[in-house]
Design an enzyme around this catalytic site. Structure first.
Site, PDB file in Angstrom:
ATOM      1  N   SER A 141     -27.536 -21.349  22.331  1.00  0.00           N
ATOM      2  CA  SER A 141     -28.526 -20.337  21.976  1.00  0.00           C
ATOM      3  C   SER A 141     -28.860 -19.534  23.219  1.00  0.00           C
ATOM      4  O   SER A 141     -28.645 -19.992  24.355  1.00  0.00           O
ATOM      5  CB  SER A 141     -29.805 -21.008  21.454  1.00  0.00           C
ATOM      6  OG  SER A 141     -30.876 -20.092  21.346  1.00  0.00           O
ATOM      7  N   TYR A 154     -36.554 -27.233  22.732  1.00  0.00           N
ATOM      8  CA  TYR A 154     -35.423 -26.512  22.156  1.00  0.00           C
ATOM      9  C   TYR A 154     -34.471 -26.046  23.245  1.00  0.00           C
ATOM     10  O   TYR A 154     -33.247 -26.226  23.147  1.00  0.00           O
ATOM     11  CB  TYR A 154     -35.925 -25.327  21.337  1.00  0.00           C
ATOM     12  CG  TYR A 154     -34.827 -24.540  20.665  1.00  0.00           C
ATOM     13  CD1 TYR A 154     -33.923 -25.163  19.802  1.00  0.00           C
ATOM     14  CD2 TYR A 154     -34.689 -23.171  20.882  1.00  0.00           C
ATOM     15  CE1 TYR A 154     -32.918 -24.445  19.182  1.00  0.00           C
ATOM     16  CE2 TYR A 154     -33.692 -22.443  20.259  1.00  0.00           C
ATOM     17  CZ  TYR A 154     -32.803 -23.085  19.419  1.00  0.00           C
ATOM     18  OH  TYR A 154     -31.803 -22.373  18.800  1.00  0.00           O
TER      19      TYR A 154
END
Length: 246
Positions: A141, A154
């Site tokens: 990501s 995350y």
């Protein structure tokens, strides 16, 4: 480019929606043999019907369970005699400040985003080594490159995907195995729905509403790296919506 995709056997985790489902559509349209895993079997079966796949090509798979991921890969080998690409796509995005102590979300993120990738690697690697060919595509990501408040867990999981992928790249060179990390920014998927923290979920939903680009942007990245000649190993792609600043 389709000439290097047609006939390839591709296993995709997290394939019931979003990046996984859209990539399955694109690759199947170019003649790839896709085998799809996700927890929501009903959604997988609907996608199989849409793509004209045998129902045997979809497997209920929770990537937190190593044996289920192994069974998914084995299904591809049983159906097609080999596996050419392992797309470790399943993931979730538990954004929240650490002081909120959302411990269950932290554990789930580690189990899905890190262990799920490891189980995918472990399941496909023996087949790739025996074939002396194969391609791992692991999904990180933008958060694996940029850290923001509320993104500690995350970002840590997505940095881990990059670290694992780079070590893997170096280790598998003797077997002519390729490795790619794709790091998307805001893409229109169900991922923002995995943000549950009060005060954070609305902000994330607003960002995605303003900036998110279609999921086929990711699928085209997968097509690009797969379509390269065997001697070309594209190791990393980082992309964002043009208007996304971070």
């Amino acid at each position: 480019m389709a000439e290097n995709i047609t006939g390839k056997v591709v296993v995709i985790t997290g394939a019931s929606s979003g990046l996984g489902a859209e990539t399955a559509r694109h690759l199947a349209a170019q003649g790839a043999k896709v085998v799809l895993g996700a927890r929501r079997l009903e959604r997988l079966e609907e996608l199989a019907d849409e793509l004209g796949l045998d129902r045997q090509a979809v497997v209920r798979t929770d990537v937190r369970d190593r044996e289920q991921v192994k069974a998914l890969v084995q299904r591809a080998v049983d159906l097609h005699g080999r596996i050419d690409v392992m797309l470790n796509n399943a993931g979730l995005m538990p954004l929240s400040p650490l002081e909120m102590e959302r411990f269950d979300e932290w554990e789930q993120a580690i189990d899905v985003n890190i262990k799920g990738v490891l189980w995918g690697i472990a399941a496909a690697l023996p087949h790739f080594k025996e074939q002396r060919s194969g391609h791992f595509i692991n999904v990180s990501s933008v958060a694996g490159h940029v850290i923001s408040p509320g993104g500690a867990v995350y970002s840590a999981t997505k940095y881990s995907v990059r670290v694992i992928s780079e070590a893997l790249r170096q280790e598998v060179k003797p077997y002519d195995i390729r490795t790619t990390v794709i790091s998307p920014g805001a893409v229109d998927t169900e991922l923002p729905a995995s943000v549950k923290a009060e005060g954070v979920a609305d902000a994330v939903a607003g960002l995605y509403q303003d900036y998110a680009i279609p999921a086929d942007s990711f699928a085209r990245c997968v097509e690009f790296v797969m379509s390269q000649p065997q001697e070309v190993d594209v190791n990393e792609i980082l992309f964002r919506p043009t208007r996304q600043q971070r």
